[in-house]
Design an enzyme around this catalytic site. Structure first.
Site, PDB file in Angstrom:
ATOM      1  N   GLU A 275     -11.298  58.089  29.422  1.00  0.00           N
ATOM      2  CA  GLU A 275     -11.426  57.072  28.375  1.00  0.00           C
ATOM      3  C   GLU A 275     -12.504  56.084  28.768  1.00  0.00           C
ATOM      4  OE1 GLU A 275      -7.968  54.787  27.469  1.00  0.00           O
ATOM      5  OE2 GLU A 275      -6.643  56.524  27.267  1.00  0.00           O
ATOM      6  N   GLU A 329      -7.033  52.058  15.029  1.00  0.00           N
ATOM      7  CA  GLU A 329      -5.618  52.399  14.854  1.00  0.00           C
ATOM      8  C   GLU A 329      -4.818  51.122  14.596  1.00  0.00           C
ATOM      9  OE1 GLU A 329      -4.437  55.472  17.947  1.00  0.00           O
ATOM     10  OE2 GLU A 329      -6.486  54.989  18.588  1.00  0.00           O
ATOM     11  N   LYS A 332      -1.393  49.703  16.723  1.00  0.00           N
ATOM     12  CA  LYS A 332      -1.375  49.470  18.159  1.00  0.00           C
ATOM     13  C   LYS A 332      -1.013  48.019  18.447  1.00  0.00           C
ATOM     14  CE  LYS A 332      -4.193  51.639  20.854  1.00  0.00           C
ATOM     15  NZ  LYS A 332      -5.382  52.126  21.555  1.00  0.00           N
ATOM     16  N   GLU A 338      -7.470  45.886  20.521  1.00  0.00           N
ATOM     17  CA  GLU A 338      -6.764  47.155  20.659  1.00  0.00           C
ATOM     18  C   GLU A 338      -6.781  47.982  19.384  1.00  0.00           C
ATOM     19  OE1 GLU A 338      -4.858  48.770  23.343  1.00  0.00           O
ATOM     20  OE2 GLU A 338      -6.472  47.589  24.226  1.00  0.00           O
TER      21      GLU A 338
END
Length: 424
Positions: A275, A329, A332, A338
């Site tokens: 990541e 997203e 999250k 985030e």
């Protein structure tokens, strides 16, 4: 999925597909495809899995990391040639520590989908060693070994088994040549290194220069953490190597830690970036989170990896990386950042324009692509030296934690991204 959701998302998705040239096939992973992407699904407004392969083709990405083995997602990638890394969630680790448990998991989650779906690797948990569950950490290697054995029994030994680590496993982080693993984790890490050396599986790290910057934005050069190609670099006096950006310094810090802990056998272990990314939006307490910086960072990551120059310490070893992430997203937890790591918005449109295009084969060469020019060559001299206060420490993570937890791909895992490590 409700029909009204499909109708709402249909126009932008159709627009995306129409922008993909008709000659672009599914972007299968060739042996030289070095750049991948993380496909997390912690959102209630994301496109269906079937929409993702064409989007990957528009990016020329043929490798994807998943955080689970959702049947709908695995079927969506069948016969596309896209190479998958699939995840076993933390909550499932204990269940696969026995031969029977591991075999049941492989037969239920892997075997039904191959070879149509190209599964290359299984990651067991995510950042387990730096989580709050020490009991789970002790089960990590038994789970990895049991899954490896089950794969061999099923004739699937080409699928590797590994796990992804936070940089919080490092006790020191700057300069790279002095880095070593946390002493409390060595009894767990050393046997894992032996497993990697024996099975030829890679050591995965989640590496985020962004967290080093957000910890001390007034002391860390933004160009260094954004991987800007014209930055002068930082000299490691221990090796005489110059680090043009923080990401390469992070990788070599892990290589040095592996060498210090694992001896000669560890020298065969390959480090991969599971990541890395940069948020396009954040709270007022998150400096640097912007579309402009996200575009620079992710473009520079793609350019850097596609050049296939390795790292200053390991110039002959291919460096692979998975950009985080495919989508913003919305479910999250944590700060605004985030929910804003995606290259795409949930409606399928780009979150921001990238300044670089991967080569058609997503392979090697510094002349491919477009955008800002500039090299990432690794010299032994630098006009910029490390400051005395050690603010170029490269890990944005120690045992101390942020007061929030990170949700990744449906599983809650400790992000283990505390204050910036300083010189010891």
């Amino acid at each position: 999925m409700p029909l009204d959701w499909r109708l709402q998302c249909l126009p932008p998705l159709l627009l995306l597909f129409l922008t993909i040239p008709s000659w672009v096939p599914h972007c299968s992973a060739t042996p030289t495809a070095l750049v991948g992407i993380n496909y997390g699904r912690v959102g209630n407004n994301l496109p269906p899995p079937s929409a993702v392969p064409p989007m990957l083709a528009s990016l020329r990405i043929g490798r994807v990391r998943l955080y689970d083995t959702d049947p709908a997602v695995l079927r969506a990638f069948a016969n596309t040639g896209v190479e998958l890394v699939v995840g076993l969630a933390d909550r499932c680790v204990e269940g696969v520590t026995t031969p029977d448990g591991a075999m049941a998991w492989i037969k239920g989650n892997i075997q039904p989908y191959v070879p149509a779906t190209k599964i290359a690797m299984i990651t067991v948990g995510n950042e387990v060693l730096t989580g709050n569950n020490t009991g789970l950490a002790r089960l990590l290697l038994p789970a990895m070994q049991s899954l490896h054995d089950a794969l061999a029994t099923c004739g699937l030994s080409t699928i590797s088994v590994t796990t992804a680590h936070s940089l919080a496993i490092l006790a020191t982080s700057y300069p790279p040549s002095t880095t070593y693993f946390r002493k409390d984790l060595l009894p767990l890490i050393c046997p894992i290194l032996t497993f990697h050396a024996k099975t030829c599986s890679p050591f995965l790290i989640n590496a985020y220069p962004y967290f080093a910057y957000v910890a001390q934005p007034n002391h860390v050069d933004l160009e260094y953490v954004l991987l800007e190609p014209n930055y002068g670099g930082i000299l490691d006096n221990g090796t005489g190597l110059t680090y043009p950006n923080m990401l390469l310094a992070q990788v070599d810090a892990v290589y040095h830690a592996i060498n210090a802990a694992g001896g000669d056998s560890a020298k065969t272990i390959e480090v991969r970036i599971s990541e890395t990314g940069w948020p396009s939006a954040g709270d007022s307490s998150e400096p640097g989170a912007s579309p402009e910086n996200a575009a620079k960072y992710n473009s520079n990551v793609m350019r850097l990896i596609a050049q296939n120059k390795g790292t200053p310490l390991r110039p002959g070893v291919t460096l692979r990386a998975y950009v985080f992430a495919m989508f913003n997203e919305n479910q999250k937890d944590g700060p605004t950042s985030e929910r804003n790591y995606g290259l795409f918005k949930p409606d399928g449109t780009p979150a921001y324009p990238l300044g670089y295009s991967l080569p058609v084969d997503n392979s090697t060469g510094g002349t491919h692509g477009s955008g800002t020019s500039g090299g990432f060559g690794y010299g032994t001299n630098s006009t910029i030296g490390p400051p005395d206060d050690g603010y170029y420490s490269i890990s944005g993570a120690i045992a101390e934690r942020w007061p929030w937890q990170r949700v990744v791909g449906g599983a809650i895992t400790a992000c283990a991204l505390g204050a910036l490590l300083l010189l010891f």
